[in-house]
Design a protein around this motif. Structure first.
Motif, PDB file in Angstrom:
ATOM      1  N   LYS A   4      -6.940   3.731   0.076  1.00  0.00           N
ATOM      2  CA  LYS A   4      -7.600   4.230  -1.127  1.00  0.00           C
ATOM      3  C   LYS A   4      -7.847   5.732  -1.060  1.00  0.00           C
ATOM      4  CE  LYS A   4     -12.526   3.598  -0.041  1.00  0.00           C
ATOM      5  NZ  LYS A   4     -13.792   3.041  -0.561  1.00  0.00           N
ATOM      6  N   GLN A   5      -7.705   6.325   0.133  1.00  0.00           N
ATOM      7  CA  GLN A   5      -7.869   7.773   0.243  1.00  0.00           C
ATOM      8  C   GLN A   5      -6.706   8.539  -0.372  1.00  0.00           C
ATOM      9  OE1 GLN A   5      -7.243   5.533   2.644  1.00  0.00           O
ATOM     10  NE2 GLN A   5      -6.894   6.473   4.647  1.00  0.00           N
ATOM     11  N   LEU A   6      -5.600   7.854  -0.660  1.00  0.00           N
ATOM     12  CA  LEU A   6      -4.456   8.495  -1.312  1.00  0.00           C
ATOM     13  C   LEU A   6      -4.604   8.439  -2.829  1.00  0.00           C
ATOM     14  CD1 LEU A   6      -1.378   7.198   0.738  1.00  0.00           C
ATOM     15  CD2 LEU A   6      -2.546   9.406   0.942  1.00  0.00           C
ATOM     16  N   GLU A   7      -4.373   9.541  -3.494  1.00  0.00           N
ATOM     17  CA  GLU A   7      -4.302   9.533  -4.951  1.00  0.00           C
ATOM     18  C   GLU A   7      -3.057   8.761  -5.379  1.00  0.00           C
ATOM     19  OE1 GLU A   7      -6.585  10.765  -6.932  1.00  0.00           O
ATOM     20  OE2 GLU A   7      -7.825  11.602  -5.316  1.00  0.00           O
ATOM     21  N   LEU A   8      -3.075   8.250  -6.602  1.00  0.00           N
ATOM     22  CA  LEU A   8      -1.975   7.404  -7.060  1.00  0.00           C
ATOM     23  C   LEU A   8      -0.598   8.069  -6.926  1.00  0.00           C
ATOM     24  CD1 LEU A   8      -3.230   5.414 -10.187  1.00  0.00           C
ATOM     25  CD2 LEU A   8      -2.568   4.532  -7.956  1.00  0.00           C
ATOM     26  N   PRO A   9      -0.428   9.330  -7.308  1.00  0.00           N
ATOM     27  CA  PRO A   9       0.919   9.922  -7.159  1.00  0.00           C
ATOM     28  C   PRO A   9       1.405   9.927  -5.713  1.00  0.00           C
ATOM     29  CG  PRO A   9      -0.401  11.237  -8.666  1.00  0.00           C
ATOM     30  CD  PRO A   9      -1.333  10.247  -8.037  1.00  0.00           C
ATOM     31  N   ALA A  10       0.516  10.243  -4.780  1.00  0.00           N
ATOM     32  CA  ALA A  10       0.912  10.246  -3.372  1.00  0.00           C
ATOM     33  C   ALA A  10       1.217   8.830  -2.893  1.00  0.00           C
ATOM     34  CB  ALA A  10      -0.186  10.875  -2.515  1.00  0.00           C
ATOM     35  N   LEU A  11       0.406   7.881  -3.309  1.00  0.00           N
ATOM     36  CA  LEU A  11       0.646   6.488  -2.932  1.00  0.00           C
ATOM     37  C   LEU A  11       2.024   6.035  -3.403  1.00  0.00           C
ATOM     38  CD1 LEU A  11      -0.247   3.652  -1.940  1.00  0.00           C
ATOM     39  CD2 LEU A  11      -1.266   3.311  -4.194  1.00  0.00           C
ATOM     40  N   VAL A  12       2.323   6.298  -4.652  1.00  0.00           N
ATOM     41  CA  VAL A  12       3.601   5.876  -5.220  1.00  0.00           C
ATOM     42  C   VAL A  12       4.764   6.578  -4.525  1.00  0.00           C
ATOM     43  CG1 VAL A  12       5.011   6.025  -7.311  1.00  0.00           C
ATOM     44  CG2 VAL A  12       2.656   5.177  -7.445  1.00  0.00           C
ATOM     45  N   ASP A  13       4.628   7.888  -4.296  1.00  0.00           N
ATOM     46  CA  ASP A  13       5.707   8.639  -3.646  1.00  0.00           C
ATOM     47  C   ASP A  13       6.002   8.089  -2.253  1.00  0.00           C
ATOM     48  OD1 ASP A  13       6.032  10.286  -5.821  1.00  0.00           O
ATOM     49  OD2 ASP A  13       4.904  11.969  -4.973  1.00  0.00           O
ATOM     50  N   HIS A  14       4.961   7.831  -1.481  1.00  0.00           N
ATOM     51  CA  HIS A  14       5.177   7.401  -0.101  1.00  0.00           C
ATOM     52  C   HIS A  14       5.609   5.939  -0.021  1.00  0.00           C
ATOM     53  CE1 HIS A  14       4.105  11.099   1.921  1.00  0.00           C
ATOM     54  NE2 HIS A  14       3.083  11.230   1.105  1.00  0.00           N
ATOM     55  N   CYS A  15       5.164   5.119  -0.952  1.00  0.00           N
ATOM     56  CA  CYS A  15       5.686   3.747  -0.994  1.00  0.00           C
ATOM     57  C   CYS A  15       7.186   3.766  -1.259  1.00  0.00           C
ATOM     58  CB  CYS A  15       4.962   2.934  -2.069  1.00  0.00           C
ATOM     59  SG  CYS A  15       3.322   2.349  -1.599  1.00  0.00           S
ATOM     60  N   ALA A  16       7.604   4.588  -2.223  1.00  0.00           N
ATOM     61  CA  ALA A  16       9.030   4.683  -2.528  1.00  0.00           C
ATOM     62  C   ALA A  16       9.814   5.204  -1.325  1.00  0.00           C
ATOM     63  CB  ALA A  16       9.237   5.580  -3.740  1.00  0.00           C
ATOM     64  N   ARG A  17       9.263   6.197  -0.649  1.00  0.00           N
ATOM     65  CA  ARG A  17       9.934   6.769   0.524  1.00  0.00           C
ATOM     66  C   ARG A  17      10.097   5.744   1.643  1.00  0.00           C
ATOM     67  NH1 ARG A  17       7.873   8.741   5.211  1.00  0.00           N
ATOM     68  NH2 ARG A  17       5.726   8.740   4.415  1.00  0.00           N
ATOM     69  N   LEU A  18       9.103   4.886   1.810  1.00  0.00           N
ATOM     70  CA  LEU A  18       9.125   3.905   2.884  1.00  0.00           C
ATOM     71  C   LEU A  18       9.856   2.615   2.518  1.00  0.00           C
ATOM     72  CD1 LEU A  18       5.435   4.359   4.074  1.00  0.00           C
ATOM     73  CD2 LEU A  18       7.486   4.981   5.372  1.00  0.00           C
ATOM     74  N   GLY A  19      10.338   2.528   1.294  1.00  0.00           N
ATOM     75  CA  GLY A  19      11.041   1.323   0.872  1.00  0.00           C
ATOM     76  C   GLY A  19      10.121   0.176   0.519  1.00  0.00           C
ATOM     77  N   ILE A  20       8.864   0.469   0.278  1.00  0.00           N
ATOM     78  CA  ILE A  20       7.915  -0.549  -0.178  1.00  0.00           C
ATOM     79  C   ILE A  20       8.157  -0.772  -1.662  1.00  0.00           C
ATOM     80  CG2 ILE A  20       5.463  -1.079  -0.511  1.00  0.00           C
ATOM     81  CD1 ILE A  20       4.927   0.743   1.958  1.00  0.00           C
ATOM     82  N   PRO A  21       8.509  -1.978  -2.085  1.00  0.00           N
ATOM     83  CA  PRO A  21       9.005  -2.165  -3.455  1.00  0.00           C
ATOM     84  C   PRO A  21       7.932  -2.316  -4.521  1.00  0.00           C
ATOM     85  CG  PRO A  21       9.142  -4.227  -2.264  1.00  0.00           C
ATOM     86  CD  PRO A  21       8.666  -3.202  -1.274  1.00  0.00           C
ATOM     87  N   ALA A  22       6.685  -2.563  -4.114  1.00  0.00           N
ATOM     88  CA  ALA A  22       5.653  -2.852  -5.105  1.00  0.00           C
ATOM     89  C   ALA A  22       4.297  -2.434  -4.560  1.00  0.00           C
ATOM     90  CB  ALA A  22       5.636  -4.340  -5.459  1.00  0.00           C
ATOM     91  N   VAL A  23       3.376  -2.219  -5.480  1.00  0.00           N
ATOM     92  CA  VAL A  23       2.022  -1.839  -5.102  1.00  0.00           C
ATOM     93  C   VAL A  23       1.037  -2.662  -5.915  1.00  0.00           C
ATOM     94  CG1 VAL A  23       2.006   0.089  -6.746  1.00  0.00           C
ATOM     95  CG2 VAL A  23       0.404   0.083  -4.818  1.00  0.00           C
ATOM     96  N   GLY A  24       0.007  -3.169  -5.241  1.00  0.00           N
ATOM     97  CA  GLY A  24      -1.082  -3.837  -5.933  1.00  0.00           C
ATOM     98  C   GLY A  24      -2.128  -2.810  -6.296  1.00  0.00           C
ATOM     99  N   GLY A 233       7.861 -14.324  -3.957  1.00  0.00           N
ATOM    100  CA  GLY A 233       7.207 -13.162  -4.544  1.00  0.00           C
ATOM    101  C   GLY A 233       6.869 -12.102  -3.513  1.00  0.00           C
ATOM    102  N   PHE A 234       6.191 -11.066  -3.979  1.00  0.00           N
ATOM    103  CA  PHE A 234       5.765  -9.989  -3.096  1.00  0.00           C
ATOM    104  C   PHE A 234       4.684 -10.488  -2.132  1.00  0.00           C
ATOM    105  CE2 PHE A 234       7.016  -7.603  -7.004  1.00  0.00           C
ATOM    106  CZ  PHE A 234       8.106  -6.949  -6.461  1.00  0.00           C
TER     107      PHE A 234
END
Length: 265
Positions: A4-24, A233-234
Motif C-alpha cells: 500500500k506504500q506504492l501509489e497506483l501508477p507505480a504499483l501498476v508499472d511494477h506489476c506489469a514489469r514483473l509479469g504479474i497479470p492482475a491486481v486486486g 482464476g487469479f
C-alpha cells in the motif's frame, strides 16, 4: 494492500514489469486516484483487476445503519463494474455495539444479500463472502468459516454470491478442505487469496499476515486443493503487515513475486 506504500501508477508499472497479470484493488486508493482514471490506468497497462475490496459490514441492527450499509454496498458494486472486475469481496461485519447475538447478526447478512445479490447480478458483479478467522468475529466478521459463508451464499445463484478462500483465515479449519471441494463443485469460489500465519501475532492482530513462506501455512497444498476443484482464476496475495509496509514497496513486491513462484508452485 500488500504494498500500500506504492501509489497506483507505480504499483501498476511494477506489476506489469514483473509479469504479474492482475491486481486486486481497494476502494480507498481507487477513490483517491479517481475511479475512471484508475480503471484506465490498469487497462492501459494490460492488467486485469482481479477483485475489488471491500463491501460488507452488513450487521447493523438499526434501520439507519442498514440503509447506510446497503447504499455503500451498491456503490461498491458500481465501482467494481466500472473497474472491470466481476468480484467484490465482502467482509460481513462484526457484532453491533452492545450485542452478543451472533445468530441475529448472521441473519441480517442474509437479509442484506437478498437485496444486493440481484443488483450485483444485473451489473455482472459477484459478491464474494470472505470468512475471517474467529478472532475477528466480535468486531469485523461474524462469518468465521467457509461452511458458514457457503450457507449464506446458498440461497442465491452462484453467478451472484460465492466465497473467498483466504489461507490466512481458513488454514486452521479441518472442515475447510471439504468446504473448498463443495464450493468448487457449485462454482462458488470467487476469490482465492494467500497470506501466511506467523507467530507471535503483533499487537492489534489485524496487521499480522505473514509473507508467504514465512509461517505455518502449506501454500502449495492449498493451491493444489483449490485448483483440484477446477479453479483457473487469479491467485491473489493480500498481506496486512506493518513490517512489510515500512520497507521499500518495490522490494516487497519483487520479494512477493519470488515467494509466489517458490512457495506456491
Amino acid at each position: 494492500m500488500t504494498v500500500k506504500q506504492l501509489e497506483l501508477p507505480a504499483l501498476v508499472d511494477h506489476c506489469a514489469r514483473l509479469g504479474i497479470p492482475a491486481v486486486g484493488l481497494w476502494r480507498e486508493p481507487v477513490a483517491a486516484y479517481g475511479l475512471e482514471a484508475a480503471a484506465k490506468l490498469v487497462r492501459d497497462a494490460g492488467l486485469a483487476v482481479s477483485s475489488l475490496c471491500r463491501g460488507g459490514f452488513l450487521t447493523a441492527a438499526d434501520d439507519e445503519g442498514r440503509t447506510r450499509a446497503l447504499a455503500d454496498n451498491r456503490a461498491a458494486i458500481d465501482e467494481a463494474a466500472a473497474l472491470g472486475t466481476d468480484t467484490l469481496v465482502l467482509v460481513s461485519g462484526g457484532l453491533p455495539a452492545g450485542s452478543r447475538d451472533l445468530v441475529a447478526a448472521r441473519a441480517r447478512i442474509g437479509e442484506a444479500l437478498a437485496e444486493l445479490a440481484p443488483y450485483a447480478g444485473e451489473r455482472g458483479v459477484r459478491l464474494a463472502i470472505e470468512p475471517l478467522h474467529p478472532m475477528f468475529a466480535s468486531d469485523r466478521c461474524v462469518v468465521s468459516t467457509l461452511d458458514q459463508a457457503l450457507e449464506l451464499a446458498a440461497p442465491f445463484p452462484a453467478s451472484q454470491v460465492g466465497v473467498v478462500v483466504d489461507t490466512y483465515h481458513v488454514w486452521w479449519d479441518d472442515h475447510a478442505p471439504a468446504a473448498v471441494a463443495r464450493a468448487g463443485a457449485t462454482d462458488r469460489i470467487h476469490s482465492f487469496q494467500l497470506a501466511d500465519w506467523t507467530t507471535p501475532l503483533p499487537e492489534g492482530v489485524l496487521n499480522g499476515r505473514g509473507q508467504i513462506g514465512d509461517g505455518a501455512v502449506d501454500m502449495r497444498a492449498w493451491r493444489e486443493r483449490v485448483e483440484a476443484t477446477g479453479w483457473t482464476g487469479f491467485i491473489e496475495v493480500e498481506l496486512f503487515n506493518d513490517g512489510l509496509w515500512a520497507r521499500d514497496g518495490v522490494e516487497v513486491l519483487e520479494e512477493t513475486a519470488r515467494r509466489f513462484a517458490s512457495e506456491v508452485f
